[in-house]
Each structure stands twice: as C-alpha cells, then as structure tokens.
Design a protein around this motif. Structure first.
Motif, PDB file in Angstrom:
ATOM      1  N   GLU A  67       0.942  -1.225   0.033  1.00 22.53           N
ATOM      2  CA  GLU A  67      -0.068   0.008   0.072  1.00 22.53           C
ATOM      3  C   GLU A  67       1.026   1.062   0.048  1.00 22.53           C
ATOM      4  O   GLU A  67       0.622   2.305  -0.435  1.00 22.53           O
ATOM      5  CB  GLU A  67      -0.838  -0.011   1.378  1.00 22.53           C
ATOM      6  CG  GLU A  67      -1.780  -1.330   1.376  1.00 22.53           C
ATOM      7  CD  GLU A  67      -3.106  -1.202   0.452  1.00 22.53           C
ATOM      8  OE1 GLU A  67      -3.363  -0.043  -0.437  1.00 22.53           O
ATOM      9  OE2 GLU A  67      -3.655  -2.294   0.185  1.00 22.53           O
ATOM     10  N   VAL A  68       1.915   1.140   0.622  1.00 22.83           N
ATOM     11  CA  VAL A  68       2.973   2.228   0.730  1.00 22.83           C
ATOM     12  C   VAL A  68       4.393   1.664   0.672  1.00 22.83           C
ATOM     13  O   VAL A  68       4.546   0.620   0.784  1.00 22.83           O
ATOM     14  CB  VAL A  68       2.765   2.796   2.404  1.00 22.83           C
ATOM     15  CG1 VAL A  68       3.848   3.973   2.283  1.00 22.83           C
ATOM     16  CG2 VAL A  68       1.388   3.246   2.643  1.00 22.83           C
ATOM     17  N   SER A  69       5.410   2.725   0.024  1.00 19.53           N
ATOM     18  CA  SER A  69       6.708   2.413  -0.127  1.00 19.53           C
ATOM     19  C   SER A  69       7.448   3.470   0.546  1.00 19.53           C
ATOM     20  O   SER A  69       7.243   4.703   0.075  1.00 19.53           O
ATOM     21  CB  SER A  69       7.195   2.240  -1.556  1.00 19.53           C
ATOM     22  OG  SER A  69       8.340   1.916  -1.725  1.00 19.53           O
ATOM     23  N   ILE A  70       8.381   3.042   1.404  1.00 16.06           N
ATOM     24  CA  ILE A  70       9.253   4.126   1.966  1.00 16.06           C
ATOM     25  C   ILE A  70      10.624   3.911   1.373  1.00 16.06           C
ATOM     26  O   ILE A  70      11.224   2.833   1.384  1.00 16.06           O
ATOM     27  CB  ILE A  70       9.341   3.744   3.612  1.00 16.06           C
ATOM     28  CG1 ILE A  70       8.201   3.916   4.216  1.00 16.06           C
ATOM     29  CG2 ILE A  70      10.475   4.857   4.222  1.00 16.06           C
ATOM     30  CD1 ILE A  70       7.285   5.255   4.414  1.00 16.06           C
ATOM     31  N   VAL A  71      10.988   5.030   0.779  1.00 18.01           N
ATOM     32  CA  VAL A  71      12.300   4.954   0.192  1.00 18.01           C
ATOM     33  C   VAL A  71      13.298   5.748   0.859  1.00 18.01           C
ATOM     34  O   VAL A  71      13.255   6.885   0.987  1.00 18.01           O
ATOM     35  CB  VAL A  71      12.228   5.626  -1.234  1.00 18.01           C
ATOM     36  CG1 VAL A  71      13.758   5.473  -2.033  1.00 18.01           C
ATOM     37  CG2 VAL A  71      11.087   4.884  -2.274  1.00 18.01           C
ATOM     38  N   LEU A  72      14.123   5.062   1.419  1.00 18.61           N
ATOM     39  CA  LEU A  72      15.358   5.473   2.299  1.00 18.61           C
ATOM     40  C   LEU A  72      16.702   5.827   1.493  1.00 18.61           C
ATOM     41  O   LEU A  72      17.285   4.769   1.230  1.00 18.61           O
ATOM     42  CB  LEU A  72      15.525   4.567   3.467  1.00 18.61           C
ATOM     43  CG  LEU A  72      14.913   4.587   4.775  1.00 18.61           C
ATOM     44  CD1 LEU A  72      15.082   3.392   5.734  1.00 18.61           C
ATOM     45  CD2 LEU A  72      15.296   5.826   5.462  1.00 18.61           C
ATOM     46  N   LEU A  73      16.750   7.049   1.048  1.00 18.85           N
ATOM     47  CA  LEU A  73      17.808   7.718   0.244  1.00 18.85           C
ATOM     48  C   LEU A  73      18.904   8.056   0.869  1.00 18.85           C
ATOM     49  O   LEU A  73      18.943   9.143   1.731  1.00 18.85           O
ATOM     50  CB  LEU A  73      17.193   8.591  -0.724  1.00 18.85           C
ATOM     51  CG  LEU A  73      15.983   8.367  -1.777  1.00 18.85           C
ATOM     52  CD1 LEU A  73      15.051   9.577  -1.939  1.00 18.85           C
ATOM     53  CD2 LEU A  73      16.714   7.696  -2.777  1.00 18.85           C
ATOM     54  N   SER A  74      19.962   7.011   1.181  1.00 12.52           N
ATOM     55  CA  SER A  74      21.358   7.454   2.007  1.00 12.52           C
ATOM     56  C   SER A  74      22.120   7.729   0.924  1.00 12.52           C
ATOM     57  O   SER A  74      22.017   7.402  -0.226  1.00 12.52           O
ATOM     58  CB  SER A  74      21.247   6.274   3.042  1.00 12.52           C
ATOM     59  OG  SER A  74      21.541   5.204   2.204  1.00 12.52           O
ATOM     60  N   LYS A  75      23.299   7.979   1.506  1.00 17.53           N
ATOM     61  CA  LYS A  75      24.653   8.359   0.487  1.00 17.53           C
ATOM     62  C   LYS A  75      24.875   7.350  -0.310  1.00 17.53           C
ATOM     63  O   LYS A  75      25.292   7.423  -1.374  1.00 17.53           O
ATOM     64  CB  LYS A  75      25.832   8.800   1.665  1.00 17.53           C
ATOM     65  CG  LYS A  75      25.461  10.085   2.245  1.00 17.53           C
ATOM     66  CD  LYS A  75      26.772  10.244   2.817  1.00 17.53           C
ATOM     67  CE  LYS A  75      26.636  11.722   3.791  1.00 17.53           C
ATOM     68  NZ  LYS A  75      27.858  12.107   4.506  1.00 17.53           N
ATOM     69  N   ASN A  76      24.706   6.010   0.137  1.00 16.02           N
ATOM     70  CA  ASN A  76      25.100   5.139  -0.764  1.00 16.02           C
ATOM     71  C   ASN A  76      24.037   4.385  -1.486  1.00 16.02           C
ATOM     72  O   ASN A  76      24.260   3.003  -2.213  1.00 16.02           O
ATOM     73  CB  ASN A  76      26.063   4.021   0.020  1.00 16.02           C
ATOM     74  CG  ASN A  76      27.385   4.709   0.404  1.00 16.02           C
ATOM     75  OD1 ASN A  76      27.952   5.193  -0.435  1.00 16.02           O
ATOM     76  ND2 ASN A  76      27.655   4.567   1.819  1.00 16.02           N
ATOM     77  N   TYR A  77      22.702   4.870  -1.343  1.00 14.66           N
ATOM     78  CA  TYR A  77      21.634   4.013  -1.947  1.00 14.66           C
ATOM     79  C   TYR A  77      21.984   3.672  -3.607  1.00 14.66           C
ATOM     80  O   TYR A  77      21.579   2.646  -3.913  1.00 14.66           O
ATOM     81  CB  TYR A  77      20.456   5.146  -1.723  1.00 14.66           C
ATOM     82  CG  TYR A  77      19.137   4.475  -2.162  1.00 14.66           C
ATOM     83  CD1 TYR A  77      18.176   3.629  -1.602  1.00 14.66           C
ATOM     84  CD2 TYR A  77      18.698   4.739  -3.588  1.00 14.66           C
ATOM     85  CE1 TYR A  77      17.036   3.031  -1.988  1.00 14.66           C
ATOM     86  CE2 TYR A  77      17.727   3.982  -4.303  1.00 14.66           C
ATOM     87  CZ  TYR A  77      16.699   3.321  -3.543  1.00 14.66           C
ATOM     88  OH  TYR A  77      15.515   2.616  -3.769  1.00 14.66           O
ATOM     89  N   ALA A  78      22.548   4.913  -4.056  1.00 20.33           N
ATOM     90  CA  ALA A  78      22.785   4.629  -5.588  1.00 20.33           C
ATOM     91  C   ALA A  78      23.971   3.724  -5.780  1.00 20.33           C
ATOM     92  O   ALA A  78      24.178   3.502  -7.162  1.00 20.33           O
ATOM     93  CB  ALA A  78      22.675   5.972  -6.412  1.00 20.33           C
ATOM     94  N   ILE A 122      28.541  10.608  -6.545  1.00 20.19           N
ATOM     95  CA  ILE A 122      29.788   9.835  -6.850  1.00 20.19           C
ATOM     96  C   ILE A 122      29.409   8.467  -6.779  1.00 20.19           C
ATOM     97  O   ILE A 122      30.096   7.733  -7.520  1.00 20.19           O
ATOM     98  CB  ILE A 122      30.700  10.278  -5.664  1.00 20.19           C
ATOM     99  CG1 ILE A 122      31.401  11.803  -5.729  1.00 20.19           C
ATOM    100  CG2 ILE A 122      32.216   8.894  -5.714  1.00 20.19           C
ATOM    101  CD1 ILE A 122      32.252  11.995  -4.702  1.00 20.19           C
ATOM    102  N   ALA A 123      28.613   8.024  -5.897  1.00 26.06           N
ATOM    103  CA  ALA A 123      28.388   6.305  -5.664  1.00 26.06           C
ATOM    104  C   ALA A 123      27.545   6.176  -6.789  1.00 26.06           C
ATOM    105  O   ALA A 123      27.714   4.982  -7.411  1.00 26.06           O
ATOM    106  CB  ALA A 123      27.437   6.478  -4.536  1.00 26.06           C
ATOM    107  N   PHE A 124      26.586   6.969  -7.471  1.00 24.54           N
ATOM    108  CA  PHE A 124      25.847   6.691  -8.699  1.00 24.54           C
ATOM    109  C   PHE A 124      26.639   6.578  -9.899  1.00 24.54           C
ATOM    110  O   PHE A 124      26.503   5.860 -10.679  1.00 24.54           O
ATOM    111  CB  PHE A 124      24.657   7.942  -8.871  1.00 24.54           C
ATOM    112  CG  PHE A 124      23.919   7.672 -10.060  1.00 24.54           C
ATOM    113  CD1 PHE A 124      22.974   6.563 -10.083  1.00 24.54           C
ATOM    114  CD2 PHE A 124      24.174   8.327 -11.161  1.00 24.54           C
ATOM    115  CE1 PHE A 124      22.378   6.284 -11.291  1.00 24.54           C
ATOM    116  CE2 PHE A 124      23.397   8.382 -12.170  1.00 24.54           C
ATOM    117  CZ  PHE A 124      22.388   7.149 -12.401  1.00 24.54           C
ATOM    118  N   LYS A 125      27.701   7.531  -9.971  1.00 23.61           N
ATOM    119  CA  LYS A 125      28.541   7.380 -11.221  1.00 23.61           C
ATOM    120  C   LYS A 125      29.187   6.232 -11.176  1.00 23.61           C
ATOM    121  O   LYS A 125      29.604   5.636 -12.499  1.00 23.61           O
ATOM    122  CB  LYS A 125      29.431   8.526 -11.244  1.00 23.61           C
ATOM    123  CG  LYS A 125      28.724   9.818 -11.463  1.00 23.61           C
ATOM    124  CD  LYS A 125      29.551  11.173 -11.589  1.00 23.61           C
ATOM    125  CE  LYS A 125      29.141  12.375 -12.033  1.00 23.61           C
ATOM    126  NZ  LYS A 125      28.018  12.907 -11.269  1.00 23.61           N
TER     127      LYS A 125
END
Length: 295
Positions: A67-78, A122-125
């Motif tokens: 029903e719900v999604s919690i997206v915890l966006l931390s420094k290393n998520y990506a 940086i993590a995403f790249k």
C-alpha cells in the motif's frame, strides 16, 4: 476494507521499504520498523531474500501488493543496482496503481539525489560504469522523480524519533484515506464513480439489518475482532453472503451486484472477484479468508 495488517504470512505487506542495508539497517530502519509495529503496520522484511544484480520475483510481488513504499535515500543508496531496480519498480507501481511513495532523505540533500551530485552522485557514477546509456537514463529519471516527491529530510530534524513518529502518523492517515475510498468503491458497485440513490438506499437498508444481526452466526476465524471491527466486517460481508452460510460464491456476488445496481456481471467478472480472496483455492470465499484479507 481495513488496511491494517494481521500476523498471517500469506497476507500482503502494507509497507515496502527500499534501502541500502549497510547505511540504515541497524539504525533508522530498525527504529522505523518498531514504530510501525507499535501502530499495527506491517513492513516487508527481505532478510531471507538473496540479493543479486536484478530484483527477483518475490520483491516485485511485494512491491506490487504494498500500500505504501518508504524509500530511504542514503548516501550509498545509488551504489546498489538492486536499490535502483527497486526504485524503478516502485515508481512503475505508483503510476499504474495507488501505491503511496514516501522518500526519506537520510543524511543526504534532496538536490544531490535529484541531480546526482555530492557523495550520492559519486556513488551513482560508479554504479553507472559499464552500463548502457539507456539504463543510466532510466535511473536518472527515477532518481529525479523520487527526489521531487514530498518526503522527510533527516538533516532538518534534531529528533529522529519525532521524525519517525510523524512519518508513521502520515502513513496511517494515508491508509485511512485509502480505506474510505475502498468503502466508497464497494458501494459504487457499477464503478461509475458516484453512488446512486438506489445504491445508497440498499447500503442503508443493509446497515439497519446488520445492526440487528451482527452477533448472529459467528462464523469461524482465528482473528480476534473487537466489537467495532466485527460490526464493520459484517457491514461489508453480510450483504454479499445474504443467506449467512459462512462463505461467498460467484453466484452470491453476481446476485449482490444485481441487487444494488440492476447490472448483471459476467461469470468471469464474478470468478475474478472470488479469486482475489480465495486463499485455499476452493472456489469460494470463507468468512475467515474475507476477514484476513480485508482487515
């Protein structure tokens, strides 16, 4: 229909969390689970699922049913292809259904998520090394979209417990709104987005009848219901199981729809309704199944 969770493992989980484990699992995530549990909200637990480069069918199913999604966006998520895959699926469900998405920017600035800069960028790249440009652009679009959704930013809170309390209260409020919409749709049998005088009259008649018989015919269920819960459950269940036999068949549902809307639905439509609740596959909905999947 109540969206509060029960202990049955066969039921869909109300909240699906997407997170980078090493950043948050033993901290904010565990605290969030405790707050939700205290308020009777179930959060999906992925401890038994092996992670790889793509999310598996179990996770896709959990996201779809949430029903719900919690997206915890931390420094290393990506830094995790797995997390980015979850995010794509979450946003896909947000578009296709009524999934509520709440981002939490945990020690990361929303602008860094939106345009992939800072430590987050940086993590995403690094994650994008070796992937196709098409895949990279899909991730960029997803990160930009989630960063534009109203959420909570941990850096502006001095009390993390207060932040989590606010988030849990917001989730409860959203679930109640969805419950009201579900109640409306139950009474809007022909799904034309308004309730006719006939539909309303039938619903009111049933409410009057149910008030008198709510304690009659205590059908078997291992779920403990308070008086108000039992009354609410019967308000929905008894009009369909009109002869009070303790289960609903496709024919019962066809009769119910015709009674409130004078519209005869097809056998296939009725069968699909039964399938949504028929856990044991016997072709009908027992009172126990109904309680567990609507409570």
């Amino acid at each position: 229909m109540s969206l509060m969770a029960t202990s049955s493992s066969s039921l869909p989980h109300v909240v699906f969390p997407s997170f980078h484990g090493p950043d948050v699992r033993s901290g904010i995530l565990s605290h969030l689970r405790n707050v939700f549990a205290r308020k009777g909200i179930t959060m999906f637990n992925d401890n038994d699922i092996e992670r790889g480069h793509t999310i598996g069918s179990k996770l896709v199913e959990a996201i779809t049913k949430a029903e719900v999604s919690i997206v915890l966006l931390s420094k290393n998520y990506a830094s995790s292809i797995w997390c980015l895959g979850e995010l794509l699926e979450i946003l896909k469900c947000k578009e296709a259904s009524e999934l509520i998405v709440i981002p939490i920017f945990y020690d990361v600035d929303p602008s860094d998520v939106r345009i992939q800069t800072g430590d987050f960028g940086i993590a995403f790249k690094k994650t994008c090394e070796g992937v196709t440009e098409k895949q990279k652009q899909r991730w960029i679009q997803a990160l930009t979209r989630v960063a534009n959704i109203a959420g909570e930013h941990s850096r502006i809170w001095t009390d993390e417990a207060a932040m989590l309390e606010k988030i849990s209260s917001h989730v409860l409020k959203q679930l109640k709104v969805k419950k009201l919409w579900e109640e409306f749709r139950i009474r809007d049998v022909d799904q034309n987005h308004y309730i006719t005088v006939q539909e309303l009259h039938y619903a009111m008649t049933q409410l009057d009848i149910i008030e008198k018989v709510v304690m009659i015919g205590n059908f078997p269920t291992d779920v403990t219901l308070e008086w108000e819960e039992k009354k609410e459950m019967n308000h929905t269940y008894r009009p369909i199981d009109a002869d009070q036999k303790g289960y609903i068949t496709a024919a019962d549902y066809q009769k119910y729809v015709f009674t409130v809307s004078e519209r005869m639905i097809t056998d296939e439509e009725a069968a699909n309704f039964i399938k949504n609740f028929d856990v044991d596959g016997d072709g009908r909905i027992s009172y126990d199944e109904f309680v567990k999947l609507t409570r």
